[in-house]
Design a protein around this motif. Structure first.
Motif, PDB file in Angstrom:
ATOM      1  N   GLU A 117       0.834  -1.207   0.000  1.00 32.90           N
ATOM      2  CA  GLU A 117       0.000   0.000   0.000  1.00 32.90           C
ATOM      3  C   GLU A 117       0.865   1.251   0.000  1.00 32.90           C
ATOM      4  OE1 GLU A 117      -3.695  -1.999   2.449  1.00 32.90           O
ATOM      5  OE2 GLU A 117      -2.289  -0.689   3.458  1.00 32.90           O
TER       6      GLU A 117
ATOM      7  N   PRO B 264      -8.063   2.871   9.266  1.00 30.52           N
ATOM      8  CA  PRO B 264      -7.746   1.469   9.009  1.00 30.52           C
ATOM      9  C   PRO B 264      -7.276   0.728  10.257  1.00 30.52           C
ATOM     10  CG  PRO B 264      -6.206   2.932   7.890  1.00 30.52           C
ATOM     11  CD  PRO B 264      -7.290   3.792   8.444  1.00 30.52           C
TER      12      PRO B 264
ATOM     13  N   VAL C 177     -11.197   0.059  11.895  1.00 30.92           N
ATOM     14  CA  VAL C 177     -12.237  -0.709  11.207  1.00 30.92           C
ATOM     15  C   VAL C 177     -11.889  -2.182  11.272  1.00 30.92           C
ATOM     16  CG1 VAL C 177     -13.304  -1.149   8.983  1.00 30.92           C
ATOM     17  CG2 VAL C 177     -12.834   1.184   9.704  1.00 30.92           C
ATOM     18  N   GLY C 178     -12.787  -2.967  11.849  1.00 32.52           N
ATOM     19  CA  GLY C 178     -12.549  -4.397  11.941  1.00 32.52           C
ATOM     20  C   GLY C 178     -11.592  -4.792  13.040  1.00 32.52           C
TER      21      GLY C 178
ATOM     22  N   PRO D  20     -11.777  -4.659  16.849  1.00 33.47           N
ATOM     23  CA  PRO D  20     -12.533  -4.296  18.053  1.00 33.47           C
ATOM     24  C   PRO D  20     -11.637  -3.856  19.201  1.00 33.47           C
ATOM     25  CG  PRO D  20     -13.036  -6.536  17.336  1.00 33.47           C
ATOM     26  CD  PRO D  20     -11.991  -6.035  16.426  1.00 33.47           C
TER      27      PRO D  20
ATOM     28  N   LEU E 292       1.468  -6.920  19.699  1.00 38.60           N
ATOM     29  CA  LEU E 292       0.077  -7.343  19.531  1.00 38.60           C
ATOM     30  C   LEU E 292      -0.242  -7.571  18.058  1.00 38.60           C
ATOM     31  CD1 LEU E 292      -2.041  -5.142  21.951  1.00 38.60           C
ATOM     32  CD2 LEU E 292      -1.847  -7.624  21.926  1.00 38.60           C
ATOM     33  N   HIS E 293       0.273  -6.660  17.228  1.00 34.89           N
ATOM     34  CA  HIS E 293       0.021  -6.763  15.793  1.00 34.89           C
ATOM     35  C   HIS E 293       0.634  -8.057  15.257  1.00 34.89           C
ATOM     36  CE1 HIS E 293      -0.731  -5.323  11.746  1.00 34.89           C
ATOM     37  NE2 HIS E 293       0.488  -5.702  11.428  1.00 34.89           N
TER      38      HIS E 293
ATOM     39  N   PRO F  11      -8.335 -11.396  15.102  1.00 36.20           N
ATOM     40  CA  PRO F  11      -9.162 -10.229  15.406  1.00 36.20           C
ATOM     41  C   PRO F  11     -10.461 -10.153  14.623  1.00 36.20           C
ATOM     42  CG  PRO F  11      -7.278  -9.649  14.029  1.00 36.20           C
ATOM     43  CD  PRO F  11      -7.395 -11.133  14.052  1.00 36.20           C
ATOM     44  N   GLY F  12     -11.490 -10.115  15.338  1.00 37.90           N
ATOM     45  CA  GLY F  12     -12.773  -9.680  14.854  1.00 37.90           C
ATOM     46  C   GLY F  12     -13.377 -10.519  13.729  1.00 37.90           C
ATOM     47  N   PRO F  13     -14.236  -9.889  12.965  1.00 38.01           N
ATOM     48  CA  PRO F  13     -14.981 -10.598  11.940  1.00 38.01           C
ATOM     49  C   PRO F  13     -14.102 -11.002  10.752  1.00 38.01           C
ATOM     50  CG  PRO F  13     -15.471  -8.264  11.864  1.00 38.01           C
ATOM     51  CD  PRO F  13     -14.607  -8.479  13.058  1.00 38.01           C
ATOM     52  N   LEU F  14     -12.929 -10.397  10.676  1.00 42.00           N
ATOM     53  CA  LEU F  14     -12.040 -10.738   9.568  1.00 42.00           C
ATOM     54  C   LEU F  14     -11.362 -12.065   9.829  1.00 42.00           C
ATOM     55  CD1 LEU F  14     -10.195  -7.426   8.883  1.00 42.00           C
ATOM     56  CD2 LEU F  14     -12.148  -8.398   7.722  1.00 42.00           C
TER      57      LEU F  14
ATOM     58  N   PRO G 138      -4.921  -8.890   2.736  1.00 38.95           N
ATOM     59  CA  PRO G 138      -5.670  -8.098   3.708  1.00 38.95           C
ATOM     60  C   PRO G 138      -5.454  -6.610   3.459  1.00 38.95           C
ATOM     61  CG  PRO G 138      -3.684  -8.958   4.703  1.00 38.95           C
ATOM     62  CD  PRO G 138      -3.674  -9.409   3.269  1.00 38.95           C
TER      63      PRO G 138
ATOM     64  N   GLY H 259      -7.014  -2.474   4.763  1.00 40.32           N
ATOM     65  CA  GLY H 259      -7.509  -1.812   5.967  1.00 40.32           C
ATOM     66  C   GLY H 259      -8.877  -2.269   6.416  1.00 40.32           C
ATOM     67  N   TYR H 260      -9.772  -2.541   5.458  1.00 39.23           N
ATOM     68  CA  TYR H 260     -11.165  -2.764   5.837  1.00 39.23           C
ATOM     69  C   TYR H 260     -11.632  -4.189   5.581  1.00 39.23           C
ATOM     70  CZ  TYR H 260     -10.676   2.231   5.584  1.00 39.23           C
ATOM     71  OH  TYR H 260     -10.235   3.502   5.761  1.00 39.23           O
TER      72      TYR H 260
ATOM     73  N   ALA I  59     -15.015  -5.844   7.016  1.00 31.68           N
ATOM     74  CA  ALA I  59     -15.261  -5.754   8.455  1.00 31.68           C
ATOM     75  C   ALA I  59     -16.697  -5.393   8.749  1.00 31.68           C
ATOM     76  CB  ALA I  59     -14.328  -4.723   9.078  1.00 31.68           C
ATOM     77  N   GLU I  60     -17.248  -4.540   7.928  1.00 32.34           N
ATOM     78  CA  GLU I  60     -18.614  -4.091   8.222  1.00 32.34           C
ATOM     79  C   GLU I  60     -19.323  -3.742   6.916  1.00 32.34           C
ATOM     80  OE1 GLU I  60     -18.002  -0.434   7.743  1.00 32.34           O
ATOM     81  OE2 GLU I  60     -16.165  -1.573   7.344  1.00 32.34           O
TER      82      GLU I  60
ATOM     83  N   TYR J 273     -20.500  -1.145   5.496  1.00 34.94           N
ATOM     84  CA  TYR J 273     -20.139   0.004   4.675  1.00 34.94           C
ATOM     85  C   TYR J 273     -18.997  -0.333   3.737  1.00 34.94           C
ATOM     86  CZ  TYR J 273     -18.401   4.516   3.264  1.00 34.94           C
ATOM     87  OH  TYR J 273     -17.960   5.563   2.515  1.00 34.94           O
TER      88      TYR J 273
ATOM     89  N   TYR K  37      -7.553   1.684  -0.485  1.00 34.36           N
ATOM     90  CA  TYR K  37      -7.012   0.450   0.078  1.00 34.36           C
ATOM     91  C   TYR K  37      -7.515  -0.771  -0.709  1.00 34.36           C
ATOM     92  CZ  TYR K  37      -5.354   3.031   4.154  1.00 34.36           C
ATOM     93  OH  TYR K  37      -4.693   3.893   4.984  1.00 34.36           O
TER      94      TYR K  37
END
Lengths: 462, 162
Positions: A58, A204, A207-208, A210, B22-23, B33-36, B80, B82-83, B108-109, B111, B143
């Motif tokens: 990116e 970024p 988003v996604g 939490p 953490l990343h 992490p999350g829905p992804l 992957p 950002g969103y 992720a969502e 939108y 992105y």
């Protein structure tokens, strides 16, 4: 009912203090260190977030570099804005370390950064997206404002911030009344609130994710809570508890008046000599603004006293207050207290109305303190409260010097100061007065070998 | 306060390292992490299920279809962004890209899903016109565009095109 009896009571030996009194105390260094580490950790974390949310591909893509800078400046700028709000949220732990004027000095020094970083954020994101889309800047601005959620409100927020930034530039600010500037400045809270949503909707890093969403929201909610609690809740609770009412307004000298207020449960007010409150006199013209005035004596329940010199609209109006006026207070604030004293000896210097803080600080010092006190004024009648100061000094076996005359006639320089106080470098120095006077005495003390941590000052900005 | 700067710097280093750690941990475990990233790459129940993760060659040199260069197909890496994340399947004939599809798109969502659905056709027509991954990003979907181009490039690399 007058304050003479009160003053006499203040200097009477063996004045009784109830043991259960809430005691004011000095700074807690461990807390301050923890706060510094936490502030640094937040900074490191947002920087790392900006770096991790952009992949190498990116970054190399068209507009990638600008987008990265935009995201970095946005995150760091917003984080600094959060710190600015915390700095002025009157959290007692921070206030006790930096003092009110230290807080404001840092706030003033750092505040240009978040505003310029956030402006850069908007610029670089727009440029980056436009480059990526090979679109014109104007087109990209329209796309951002109309198609992206919450960007429009965030842009309005940025606009408010920029206006506040401009009116806070010293040259512009001098042309505004203090009250006007202050009211404009309050809109910063609105600007920050309406900019919050676009971070979570579009960032970024959020988003996604939490975890970052929750941490970020909790940090801002906690900040808002602290502001509400310490800038709003606590003063309201204190004012309702003590129910101060103006009892008497008495002239003390040219343009100087003392306001004596009576209230309830003042023995439960943990206040140290040398501290001040923000006073809000609930009259038709004055209720909406609170001004910092020093208590010129320790509270003598049921009375407190503040002494004010008429230099602005508000302080001039104070002289016309009528008995019976309700008073709301916020405070006490300030680190010009005996709790910061490093060494047994102390020199107390005050110019003009700075005598108020010196007067109550002196009252708070123990009997054996033997302080050296130096009062400075242009004319003898400018040395207000000098009789009270003289009595307090005598009771503490100290020495009092009065220096009157113009700056040329009665200069406070290396020679005159070492003559009056030969062992100056061995003790602490407390200076209180107008900003220019305080700066010159602090410089003088540094040249005479007083270490910085033994110099305590409170400057009155007009 | 003495050494205030050092406390700040130490805190900053700790915060920086903490987020990087953490990343890194999040990247190492795909189901974090999350829905992804609820499944591994390519294992998603995606439409037009050609995503096998590797190269699937329909049309062999031995059995040419249509006489010209054989059609070959590959699915690019799951990228992957950002969103969300996406992966693109490319069909080439010689050096010409003849078809593009998106077997995997997860956002992720809603939108971001909406944005992606709007721009994917635009990106597809750009690729079909350019016959390469060198495409213009779609305004408002930077992105997504970058991830799309990256996945296409990885598919083309698998097919050894250019």
């Amino acid at each position: 009912m007058g304050f003479d009896s009160v003053v006499a009571a203040g200097s009477r030996p063996g004045r009784r203090r109830r043991p259960a009194l809430p005691q004011p105390h000095g700074p807690r260094p461990a807390l301050a260190r923890a706060g510094l580490v936490l502030a640094g950790a937040g900074f490191g974390a947002v920087t790392a977030l900006a770096i991790t949310d952009e992949t190498a591909a990116e970054f190399r893509a068209a507009g990638g570099a600008a987008t990265f800078i935009g995201s970095l400046t946005g995150l760091v700028g917003t984080y600094l804005a959060l710190l600015m709000v915390l700095l002025v949220s009157r959290i007692p732990a921070i206030e006790r370390v930096l003092g009110q004027d230290g807080l404001l000095r840092w706030h003033r020094r750092l505040a240009p950064w978040p505003i310029s970083l956030l402006a850069a954020h908007a610029l670089f994101i727009t440029v980056g997206y436009a480059q990526a889309a090979r679109a014109g800047l104007g087109h990209q601005v329209a796309v951002l404002l109309t198609r992206y959620p919450d960007v429009l409100t965030a842009t309005v927020g940025l606009g408010i911030m920029c206006v506040i930034g401009v009116v806070s530039i010293a040259a512009v600010r001098r042309r505004l009344r203090r009250e006007t500037w202050w009211l404009i400045h309050l809109y910063m809270y609105l600007a920050l609130a309406i900019s919050f949503a676009h971070v979570l909707a579009l960032g970024p890093s959020f988003v996604g994710h939490p975890l970052t969403q929750v941490v970020w929201s909790v940090a801002w909610a906690a900040t808002a809570g602290l502001v509400l609690c310490y800038r709003f809740g606590l003063p309201v609770v204190r004012s309702l508890r003590h129910r101060l009412v103006v009892t008497e307004v008495r002239p003390e000298g040219p343009g100087v008046v003392s306001v004596i207020c009576s209230g309830r449960e003042l023995d439960k007010l943990a206040v140290a000599g040398g501290q001040f409150f923000f006073w809000r006199f609930l009259t038709r013209g004055m209720w909406w603004q609170a001004h910092p005035y020093t208590m010129s004596a320790l509270p003598q329940p049921p009375y407190v006293r503040l002494t004010v010199k008429a230099v602005g609209d508000h302080s001039a109006a104070v002289a016309k207050l009528r008995p019976g006026t309700w008073v709301a207070v916020e405070g006490p604030y300030g680190v010009f207290t005996k709790y910061v004293q490093q060494r047994p000896q102390a020199l107390l210097v005050a110019a003009g109305i700075g005598v108020t803080a010196l007067r109550s600080l002196l009252e708070d010092m123990p009997r054996g303190a033997a302080p050296v006190v130096l009062l400075r004024g242009t004319r003898p009648e400018d040395l207000v409260l000098r009789k009270e100061v003289a009595e307090l000094v005598r009771y503490r076996r100290g020495r009092l010097h009065e220096l009157t005359g113009t700056r040329e006639e009665a200069a406070l320089d290396e020679r005159s100061l070492t003559r009056l106080v030969p062992d100056l470098h061995r003790g602490d120095l407390y200076v209180c007065g107008p900003e220019g006077f305080v700066t010159s005495v602090v410089d003088l003390a540094a040249r005479l070998g007083v270490p910085a941590e033994a110099v305590h000052h409170e400057a009155y900005a007009l | 306060m003495k050494r205030a700067g050092w406390y700040l710097i130490a805190g900053a280093a700790a915060g920086f390292a903490g987020v990087l750690g953490l990343h890194g941990a999040g990247a190492a475990t795909p189901s974090s992490p999350g829905p992804l990233a609820s499944g591994g790459a390519g294992a998603a129940p995606a439409p037009a299920a050609t995503a096998t993760g590797g190269t699937s060659r329909s049309g062999d040199p031995a059995a040419p279809s249509g006489g010209a260069a054989p059609a070959r197909r590959a699915t690019g890496a799951v990228v992957p962004y950002g969103y969300g994340e996406l992966s693109v399947t490319v069909t080439v004939r010689g050096t010409q890209i003849t078809a593009v599809s998106v077997p995997l798109l997860r956002t992720a969502e809603p939108y971001s899903q909406q944005i992606a659905e709007q721009v994917l056709p635009m990106l597809r027509s750009e690729v079909l016109a350019a016959h390469s991954a060198q495409i213009h990003a779609v305004s408002g979907a930077t992105y997504t565009s970058a991830a799309y181009a990256q996945s296409i490039q990885s598919a083309l690399d698998k097919l050894h095109v250019k």
